[in-house]
Design a protein around this motif. Structure first.
Motif, PDB file in Angstrom:
ATOM      1  N   SER A  86       0.828  -1.197   0.000  1.00 35.65           N
ATOM      2  CA  SER A  86       0.000   0.000   0.000  1.00 35.65           C
ATOM      3  C   SER A  86       0.867   1.253   0.000  1.00 35.65           C
ATOM      4  O   SER A  86       1.823   1.347   0.778  1.00 35.65           O
ATOM      5  CB  SER A  86      -0.908   0.029   1.233  1.00 35.65           C
ATOM      6  OG  SER A  86      -1.580   1.275   1.317  1.00 35.65           O
ATOM      7  N   LEU A  88      -0.373   4.146   0.904  1.00 42.48           N
ATOM      8  CA  LEU A  88      -1.059   5.143   1.723  1.00 42.48           C
ATOM      9  C   LEU A  88      -0.326   5.515   3.012  1.00 42.48           C
ATOM     10  O   LEU A  88      -0.362   6.696   3.398  1.00 42.48           O
ATOM     11  CB  LEU A  88      -2.484   4.678   2.013  1.00 42.48           C
ATOM     12  CG  LEU A  88      -3.355   4.481   0.754  1.00 42.48           C
ATOM     13  CD1 LEU A  88      -4.786   4.158   1.142  1.00 42.48           C
ATOM     14  CD2 LEU A  88      -3.297   5.692  -0.165  1.00 42.48           C
ATOM     15  N   SER A 106      -3.170   2.663  -6.100  1.00 45.84           N
ATOM     16  CA  SER A 106      -3.771   2.218  -4.844  1.00 45.84           C
ATOM     17  C   SER A 106      -5.073   1.493  -5.106  1.00 45.84           C
ATOM     18  O   SER A 106      -5.965   2.022  -5.782  1.00 45.84           O
ATOM     19  CB  SER A 106      -4.025   3.411  -3.917  1.00 45.84           C
ATOM     20  OG  SER A 106      -4.606   2.983  -2.698  1.00 45.84           O
ATOM     21  N   ASP A 108      -6.934   0.634  -2.458  1.00 47.80           N
ATOM     22  CA  ASP A 108      -7.776   1.214  -1.418  1.00 47.80           C
ATOM     23  C   ASP A 108      -8.099   2.676  -1.718  1.00 47.80           C
ATOM     24  O   ASP A 108      -7.292   3.405  -2.306  1.00 47.80           O
ATOM     25  CB  ASP A 108      -7.072   1.112  -0.061  1.00 47.80           C
ATOM     26  CG  ASP A 108      -6.796  -0.316   0.338  1.00 47.80           C
ATOM     27  OD1 ASP A 108      -7.681  -1.157   0.131  1.00 47.80           O
ATOM     28  OD2 ASP A 108      -5.682  -0.586   0.834  1.00 47.80           O
ATOM     29  N   PRO A 110      -8.054   6.384  -1.370  1.00 45.80           N
ATOM     30  CA  PRO A 110      -7.010   7.195  -0.750  1.00 45.80           C
ATOM     31  C   PRO A 110      -7.495   8.485  -0.118  1.00 45.80           C
ATOM     32  O   PRO A 110      -6.697   9.167   0.538  1.00 45.80           O
ATOM     33  CB  PRO A 110      -6.082   7.497  -1.921  1.00 45.80           C
ATOM     34  CG  PRO A 110      -7.005   7.591  -3.090  1.00 45.80           C
ATOM     35  CD  PRO A 110      -8.116   6.593  -2.832  1.00 45.80           C
ATOM     36  N   ARG A 117      -4.279   9.173  -8.631  1.00 49.88           N
ATOM     37  CA  ARG A 117      -4.398   7.771  -8.225  1.00 49.88           C
ATOM     38  C   ARG A 117      -4.635   6.886  -9.442  1.00 49.88           C
ATOM     39  O   ARG A 117      -5.532   7.152 -10.245  1.00 49.88           O
ATOM     40  CB  ARG A 117      -5.558   7.594  -7.252  1.00 49.88           C
ATOM     41  CG  ARG A 117      -5.845   6.133  -6.897  1.00 49.88           C
ATOM     42  CD  ARG A 117      -7.251   5.984  -6.349  1.00 49.88           C
ATOM     43  NE  ARG A 117      -7.567   4.615  -5.979  1.00 49.88           N
ATOM     44  CZ  ARG A 117      -8.793   4.200  -5.656  1.00 49.88           C
ATOM     45  NH1 ARG A 117      -9.808   5.058  -5.649  1.00 49.88           N
ATOM     46  NH2 ARG A 117      -9.007   2.948  -5.350  1.00 49.88           N
TER      47      ARG A 117
END
Length: 339
Positions: A86, A88, A106, A108, A110, A117
């Motif tokens: 990740s 993040l 990513s 996930d 963000p 992204r």
């Protein structure tokens, strides 16, 4: 080392369009970062969410990175995590350090941690080779390679090969790996080295200072043992001078690719070969890529007998080496190839 070297083409893309490139690397990757064309300075910091074993995620540890970033006066950041990592946590720290523009891939959500992204599987294929993945992230941030850059791996600052040059053309065998699940047996390596020597090939065995017992065992009386004698630039020189390299899925495989040497890759499928096999050079992948450990990312083999690699024979390795050597001799192809 491998992660850093695979980021090399993306680094060159950034360097072609930026005044200054700072590379953030962990302790195990910083020496490789120093070899990358385009890198102007290096921050060495051990990320608690990347390394294994990881350092404690303390306030003091995070403050160290923030202080280092403050010294660099960063305008923007490009996070080149691999497919299973990740971006993040680092993006959060970069925000706290005042970085205004951050790009990463990513899975996930963000929130406001990323300005640009990319979504793996949507913005680029999941099975994209790691150098191409990194280039895609750099491109999303506005950085592309110059037209005359083929995008293969590359290093700089390789010293002269002496005093480690054998008397005739040689093959390198690198038996070590940073995870047990990625290693071919020492006894199999030793057998392959002996067979190569019997067939008239000079053999050089390489390894780190922690692997001298392994390299001594593998070299036996058949090969030149350089275990523990080479820093990273010297290892690059030895790999560059080789006709071919026999190595597992570990950093020196990517270093061999970066210096343009063909590779016989003893590849455990705990990570996908299409993403992590040596990039941009002639390569033969050995090992059962459909074994039960496939894509497990295991560091210790979860399958009794380690069949993905232990079923590879020394004769298969010798045949692969000699096929690569014949290919070079008969086709006259350059060591590096387009991918």
């Amino acid at each position: 080392m491998g992660d850093v070297l695979l980021a090399g083409p993306a680094v060159r893309a950034v360097a072609a369009n930026a005044d200054h490139v700072t590379f953030l690397a962990g302790p195990r990757g910083s020496a490789a970062a120093a070899l990358l064309p385009g890198v102007d300075s290096i921050i060495v910091w051990d990320a608690p969410w990347i390394t294994d074993p990881a350092p404690p995620a303390t306030q003091n540890h995070m403050d160290t990175l923030l202080a280092l970033l403050a010294q660099e006066d960063v305008d923007q950041a490009i996070i080149l995590t691999s497919f299973h990592q990740s971006p993040l946590p680092l993006a959060l720290l970069l925000r706290l350090a005042g970085v205004n523009l951050i790009t990463a891939a990513s899975v996930d959500y963000p929130g406001t941690l990323l300005d640009v992204r990319l979504r793996p599987g949507e913005d680029f294929p999941e099975n994209l080779a790691e150098p191409l993945r990194a280039l895609a992230i750099a491109k999303a941030a506005g950085f592309t390679l110059p037209p005359d850059d083929a995008g293969t791996l590359a290093v700089r600052g390789i010293p002269p090969l002496q005093p480690f040059r054998p008397a005739k053309p040689y093959v390198v065998v690198h038996p070590g790996a940073d995870a047990e699940a990625r290693a071919w047996a020492a006894s199999a390596h030793r057998e392959a080295v002996a067979l190569l020597a019997q067939r008239g090939h000079a053999v050089v065995v390489t390894g780190s200072a922690e692997e001298t017992r392994l390299t001594s065992t593998v070299a036996g009386d058949s090969a030149l043992d350089l275990g523990g004698l080479l820093d990273l630039p010297a290892l690059a020189a030895v790999l560059q001078g080789a006709q071919a390299v026999v190595v597992g899925n570990t950093g020196p495989a990517h270093l061999a690719a970066a210096v343009g040497t063909p590779v016989v890759s003893l590849f455990s499928p705990v990570v996908p070969a299409e993403k992590w096999a040596p990039y941009g050079v002639p390569v033969t992948v050995l090992g059962d890529q459909q074994a039960p450990c496939r894509n497990s990312r295991a560091r210790i083999c979860p399958v009794p007998g380690h069949p993905c690699l232990n079923n590879v024979t020394a004769d298969e390795v010798i045949a692969a080496v000699e096929a690569l050597l014949l290919q070079r001799k008969t086709t006259g192809l350059p060591r590096k190839v387009d991918q």
